[in-house]
Design an enzyme around this catalytic site. Structure first.
Site, short mmCIF file in Angstrom:
data_model
loop_
_atom_site.label_atom_id
_atom_site.label_comp_id
_atom_site.label_asym_id
_atom_site.label_seq_id
_atom_site.Cartn_x
_atom_site.Cartn_y
_atom_site.Cartn_z
N ASP A 51 0.83 -1.21 0.00
CA ASP A 51 0.00 0.00 0.00
C ASP A 51 0.86 1.26 0.00
O ASP A 51 0.51 2.25 -0.64
CB ASP A 51 -0.91 0.02 1.24
CG ASP A 51 -2.02 -1.00 1.12
OD1 ASP A 51 -2.53 -1.20 0.01
OD2 ASP A 51 -2.35 -1.62 2.15
N GLY A 52 1.96 1.21 0.73
CA GLY A 52 2.84 2.38 0.78
C GLY A 52 3.35 2.71 -0.62
O GLY A 52 3.38 3.88 -1.02
N THR A 164 -9.81 2.36 6.15
CA THR A 164 -9.28 1.07 6.61
C THR A 164 -7.82 1.17 7.08
O THR A 164 -7.26 0.18 7.55
CB THR A 164 -9.35 0.03 5.46
OG1 THR A 164 -8.78 0.62 4.29
CG2 THR A 164 -10.78 -0.39 5.17
N ALA A 165 -7.24 2.35 6.95
CA ALA A 165 -5.81 2.52 7.29
C ALA A 165 -5.66 3.06 8.72
O ALA A 165 -6.24 2.51 9.66
CB ALA A 165 -5.15 3.40 6.24
#
Ligand code: NAP
Ligand code: MN
Length: 267
Positions: A51-52, A164-165
């Site tokens: 994701d990053g 969601t993070a």
């Protein structure tokens, strides 16, 4: 736009490098041309990493209008639609135009000092935090309605896709990504006789501007964290947040939806 050109953007883990090479080969076999530098006439940005890496690709391309799709070589990969084992079926779907493009909201923060303003945009969230782990005091208004003086570690302003993070880890709600709302989530809100802050997150509709004015005690610096990237600012007078008029386009293959993702990644 070139219907056959694809940008591959990857992080530098050995797994990502391997996948990038393998994918390039497969795409070229099927008549696509691949660019390893961002090219603005491509029809797709493929991002290899976690994701990053996905977040960094969106930022480094300055919120490119070209759709993004991710291949997960990271740890969680909530954004990442494809796993490395599924390259063949992915290339097949690309060839057959068997995909959807979905639009996602971005949060826009306008940071003003007495003399100037600047804009920041994020896909997950923008966080306001105290400098050097000091308690931060923030006056929060919604569309000119004063709501509270927040005191605590800071406030997260998250998009639906960012819910969601960091937001989720701090007790915020999961928000279905098509809802055009922003969520304000407190970080360690102080709730005492000295300071009284809301302890739960609030969800604000698109039409209402979120306005935050810091109240400085002994330090006039604050930290602003944009999708995980930290910046220090001095003498900010007001920060306002709204949903950006820009969107990010994400390609989906119909293998997952929000609910299956939540179940697969969190439960
Ligand atoms: P990171 O420290 O690796 O990110 C923390 C975790 O959040 C990683 O597992 C990452 O997935 C995951 N993540 C990122 N975006 C997500 C999303 N939209 N939905 C679900 N999970 C998500 O840092 P990073 O990879 O550079 O990512 C930056 C993001 O990390 C920030 O935008 C913030 O949301 C998040 N963060 C979370 C916390 C926390 O939960 N306490 C603290 C700081 C930052 P990958 O493993 O695939 O990278
Ligand atoms: Mn990460």
């Amino acid at each position: 736009m070139n219907a056959k050109k694809i940008n591959i953007i990857h992080n530098n883990t050995s797994k990502s490098l391997d996948i990038a090479l393998l994918l390039k080969e497969k795409l070229e076999e099927h008549g696509f041309s691949v660019s390893n530098n961002y090219s603005n006439d491509a029809f797709l940005n493929i991002c290899i990493g976690g994701d990053g890496a996905f977040l960094r690709a969106v930022h480094s391309t300055e919120f490119s209008k070209i759709p993004f799709i991710g291949i997960n070589t990271g740890t969680l990969g909530f954004f990442q639609e494809i796993s490395p084992e599924d390259l063949n079926s992915f290339v097949e779907k690309l060839k057959n135009d068997d995909y959807n493009i979905e639009q996602f909201f971005l949060v826009e923060g306008t940071i003003c000092t007495r003399t100037s303003c600047l804009e920041l945009i994020a896909l997950n969230e923008i966080v306001i935090k105290g400098y050097q782990s000091k308690t931060i005091h923030l006056n929060v208004s919604i569309e000119n309605n004063y709501l509270e003086k927040f005191s605590g570690d800071g406030i997260i302003v998250s998009t639906p896709i960012g819910s969601t993070a960091y937001n989720f880890s701090c007790g915020g709600s999961l928000v279905y990504p098509t809802l055009d709302v922003l969520q304000l989530t407190p970080l360690a809100p102080i709730h005492s006789k000295a300071y009284r802050s809301l302890t739960s997150s609030i969800i604000v509709p698109n039409s209402l501007l979120i306005q935050i004015t810091p109240e400085y005690r002994d330090e006039n610096s604050i930290l602003i964290v944009v999708d995980g990237q930290e910046y220090k600012y001095e003498n900010i007078v007001e920060i306002s947040f709204k949903i950006s008029s820009m969107k990010v386009n994400i390609m989906t293959l119909g293998n997952h939806n929000f609910w299956t993702n939540v179940k697969d990644k969190f439960l």
